[in-house]
Enzyme design. Structure first.
Site, PDB file in Angstrom:
ATOM      1  N   LYS A 125       0.854  -1.190   0.000  1.00  0.00           N
ATOM      2  CA  LYS A 125       0.000   0.000   0.000  1.00  0.00           C
ATOM      3  C   LYS A 125       0.889   1.239   0.000  1.00  0.00           C
ATOM      4  O   LYS A 125       1.712   1.422   0.912  1.00  0.00           O
ATOM      5  CB  LYS A 125      -0.861  -0.017   1.262  1.00  0.00           C
ATOM      6  CG  LYS A 125      -2.324   0.279   1.002  1.00  0.00           C
ATOM      7  CD  LYS A 125      -3.133  -0.008   2.238  1.00  0.00           C
ATOM      8  CE  LYS A 125      -4.510   0.586   2.142  1.00  0.00           C
ATOM      9  NZ  LYS A 125      -5.254   0.449   3.376  1.00  0.00           N
TER      10      LYS A 125
HETATM   11  O1  G3P Z   1      -8.764   1.159   3.916  1.00  0.00           O
HETATM   12  C1  G3P Z   1      -8.783   2.530   4.280  1.00  0.00           C
HETATM   13  C2  G3P Z   1      -9.516   2.738   5.521  1.00  0.00           C
HETATM   14  O2  G3P Z   1      -8.964   1.956   6.542  1.00  0.00           O
HETATM   15  C3  G3P Z   1      -9.702   4.130   5.993  1.00  0.00           C
HETATM   16  O3  G3P Z   1     -10.862   4.074   6.726  1.00  0.00           O
HETATM   17  O4  G3P Z   1     -12.438   4.547   8.508  1.00  0.00           O
HETATM   18  O5  G3P Z   1     -10.059   5.324   8.707  1.00  0.00           O
HETATM   19  O6  G3P Z   1     -11.617   6.402   7.081  1.00  0.00           O
HETATM   20  P1  G3P Z   1     -11.264   5.179   7.828  1.00  0.00           P
END
Ligand code: G3P
Length: 309
Positions: A125
């Site tokens: 990533k």
């Molecule tokens: O895969 C990306 C994700 O983990 C981000 O999610 O909930 O931190 O916006 P969030």
């Protein structure tokens, strides 16, 4: 609720180029009815959340990031690597995204090599941007350079922190296998900053506090994403826009919609043409539920008592 204007012929053509997700089973006379369904990944680094979903065939991939690893209890880089290795083993042969923490091009490529050996199903990533937010002297193309170098080495990349279709296109052009638009965070941002909705020019369309070298404003999102509908749907419009751009050029980089907050956003991404949904365990836990299903089930159980069941 996001409503797509159309599903173009180009989108359907692109779908035909994409891999089969649910293959037929030898000896089973039934063809799988959804061979090109979007894949469902879990967005977590916590083994206990993933294992039952994986064993039930509900997920066929995983995405992690430093925040999720911290939440899973990682106390050091070695510990984080142990967790990532364990997750790769668990999910094999399905892809597991492991995020780089280095910010310098050479160090990032070395760290990618280190993570790539944690499993033959690992995907690296790489953040598309944000490098100058950490170090103002950093090269803004760091992420793109790393993506290209990893593509040249045959290492799959999931480009993360995507918030507009330009970022997604450039990542694909550099050789990324996946792009991860964060629709939930975009919707959160839009909701927080744009309620009530404003017109392009003073909202997300231009970002007032980001200046380029000439002092001009740089484009943050297109008008379509920024003001093409309700603020809470901005993330879904982003997915649709990326799907359209990728369809126009038959780009096979998979659109891995990320950062979900609720079930409605899952549906919107299916309407918008995402190739993969990476879903937090808390949202996955709700996908089979509906209050009317509960009510209907109770009635069926009650009525089946009439014939002794
Ligand atoms: O895969 C990306 C994700 O983990 C981000 O999610 O909930 O931190 O916006 P969030």
């Amino acid at each position: 609720m996001f409503t797509p204007a159309f599903t173009s012929a180009a989108m359907l053509d692109r779908k035909n180029l994409m891999p089969v997700v649910n293959p037929d089973k030898a000896g089973n006379p039934l063809h799988h009815p959804a061979p090109k369904a979007p894949r469902i990944f879990a967005d977590t680094a916590t083994r206990s959340e993933i294992e039952p979903l994986f064993k039930a065939g509900i997920i066929n991939g995983l995405t992690t990031n430093p925040s999720l690893l911290k939440k899973a209890g990682a106390k050091s880089w070695d510990h984080a690597k142990e967790i990532m290795k364990d997750l790769c083993n668990l999910l094999r042969p399905f892809p597991v995204s492991l995020e780089l923490t280095e910010l310098d091009e050479e160090k990032m490529v070395r760290q990618a090599d280190e993570l790539a050996v944690l499993g033959d199903n690992s995907v690296i990533k790489v953040p598309i941007g944000g490098y100058r937010a950490i170090n103002s002297a950093a090269d803004p193309f760091t992420g793109l350079k790393v993506i290209r170098r990893l593509w040249e080495k045959g290492i799959k990349v999931n480009t993360t922190l995507i918030f507009n279709s330009t970022q997604a296109f450039w990542a694909a052009n550099a050789g990324a296998t996946y792009v991860s638009p964060f629709l939930g965070r975009l919707a959160d941002y839009a909701y927080k900053h744009d309620t009530p909705e404003r017109k392009p020019g003073n909202s997300l369309y231009w970002v007032e506090d980001h200046k380029n070298a000439k002092g001009d404003q740089i484009m943050h999102n297109t008008e379509y994403v920024a003001s093409g509908g309700a603020v809470k749907d901005a993330g879904a419009r982003l997915i649709f826009e990326i799907a359209t751009v990728f369809a126009n050029y038959q780009i096979k980089t998979e659109i891995l919609a990320a950062s979900f907050r609720n079930q409605v956003q899952l549906t919107e991404c299916l309407l918008a043409g995402a190739d993969i949904l990476t879903v937090p365990a808390s949202v996955l836990a709700t996908v089979a539920d509906h209050p009317l299903s509960d009510e209907g089930m109770k009635a069926f159980v009650e009525d089946s008592k009439a014939f002794g069941k």
